[in-house]
Design a protein around this motif. Sequence first.
Motif, PDB file in Angstrom:
ATOM      1  N   UNK A   1       0.992  -0.792  -0.098  1.00 55.74           N
ATOM      2  CA  UNK A   1       0.189   0.064   0.021  1.00 55.74           C
ATOM      3  C   UNK A   1       0.730   1.571   0.179  1.00 55.74           C
ATOM      4  N   UNK A   2       1.725   1.268   0.708  1.00 53.92           N
ATOM      5  CA  UNK A   2       3.144   2.229   0.740  1.00 53.92           C
ATOM      6  C   UNK A   2       3.822   2.873  -0.661  1.00 53.92           C
ATOM      7  N   UNK A   3       3.353   1.253  -2.139  1.00 52.08           N
ATOM      8  CA  UNK A   3       4.718   2.031  -3.107  1.00 52.08           C
ATOM      9  C   UNK A   3       3.385   2.648  -3.105  1.00 52.08           C
ATOM     10  N   UNK A   4       1.774   2.131  -3.436  1.00 50.74           N
ATOM     11  CA  UNK A   4       0.637   2.434  -4.324  1.00 50.74           C
ATOM     12  C   UNK A   4       0.795   3.647  -4.495  1.00 50.74           C
ATOM     13  N   UNK A   5       0.756   4.589  -3.434  1.00 49.84           N
ATOM     14  CA  UNK A   5       0.214   6.545  -3.980  1.00 49.84           C
ATOM     15  C   UNK A   5       1.443   6.920  -3.718  1.00 49.84           C
ATOM     16  N   UNK A   6       1.886   8.551  -3.874  1.00 43.67           N
ATOM     17  CA  UNK A   6       2.754   8.649  -4.237  1.00 43.67           C
ATOM     18  C   UNK A   6       2.460   9.831  -3.140  1.00 43.67           C
TER      19      UNK A   6
ATOM     20  N   UNK B   1       5.614   8.732   6.428  1.00 44.49           N
ATOM     21  CA  UNK B   1       5.068   7.037   6.079  1.00 44.49           C
ATOM     22  C   UNK B   1       6.664   6.712   5.607  1.00 44.49           C
ATOM     23  N   UNK B   2       7.206   7.352   5.362  1.00 40.71           N
ATOM     24  CA  UNK B   2       8.133   6.793   4.796  1.00 40.71           C
ATOM     25  C   UNK B   2       9.060   6.271   5.784  1.00 40.71           C
TER      26      UNK B   2
ATOM     27  N   UNK C   1      -4.123   6.224   4.963  1.00 42.29           N
ATOM     28  CA  UNK C   1      -3.479   5.336   4.952  1.00 42.29           C
ATOM     29  C   UNK C   1      -4.325   3.865   4.733  1.00 42.29           C
ATOM     30  N   UNK C   2      -4.784   4.114   5.851  1.00 37.17           N
ATOM     31  CA  UNK C   2      -6.377   3.417   6.160  1.00 37.17           C
ATOM     32  C   UNK C   2      -7.144   2.611   4.874  1.00 37.17           C
TER      33      UNK C   2
END
Length: 308
Positions: A41-46, A54-55, A290-291
């Motif tokens: 999910x983290x890599x799905x949105x810029x 988030x990083x 994020x959720x």
Amino acid sequence: MADNYSLVDGESLLQRIKNEVIIVQILVMIFLCIDLLLIITFFKKECFYTTTRYILFAVTLLSDSVLLFFSDILLLLSYFHFTMQVWLCIIICVFMFLCTLLTPVTLTAMSLERYVAICMPLRHGELCSTRSTVHCILIIHGISFVPCIVIFTMFCATAFLSFYKQYQVCSFELFSLHVWQDHVRSAVYQFYFLVMFMIIVVSYIKIMKVAKVASGEDKKSTWKGLRTVVLHGFQLLLLLIQLWCPFIETWLLQINLRLFSPIRYINYVIFFLAPRCLSPLIYGLRDELFSQALKKYAFSGLCKRNVI
């Protein structure tokens, strides 16, 4: 009669150990699957991989996943009494030592990020840019690696060359050839966590002062950041207790052998697995953005699978 009792006790002990190992495998698999879903999910949105908090969250997920994976492998190897050469075990353990400290140090950095975002909002964009975050991650890894160097240096200074070629069950106890090494390692860890805990406490106090004078949406955002810092502090406390566990277990091993195994198992579940499931809860479920993305990609993956 005595032989029958010993046979029954031996069988019940083996059954209990088997059940404990199975429970741990289930918990580790659940946590690893959750972490993998969050990383995807983290890599799905810029907006996720360009935002500092988030990083740093992704760094904790990666370090926790790697640590869970390797610790579970060592647990299984220990359960089946599989031995390996000491030099190979040292490489694995040093890597695990690094991952063990990465999470608490990153949590401290995340608390500082919340402090900057709430107490210094005008400078947040400058201090928490993507480039600054990369530098921060390098500093986090450098700080986390210092205790590894200390532990490894102490071990190399006292171990004979022939010891590295011996075959033993791999565990952290290999690094404790002398009692003073345990004391030095404990002192280094306690110093680290005292500094980190003080940083989180100061961040909490500063954010609380801002929360009292904030109003409207700012007040809601500030109190949410305050709760996040509190959760980081609780998570850090559990991780601190985890570092005391080996010394408690060593003391129990000398006093009561019967209590050693169940206490070690309880420590592993409560102070090793539990803190590493809090990170997904703090940012994966509590964070609204994020959720929402997590639900979107999780449900879209399920729908595609059903269609296929």
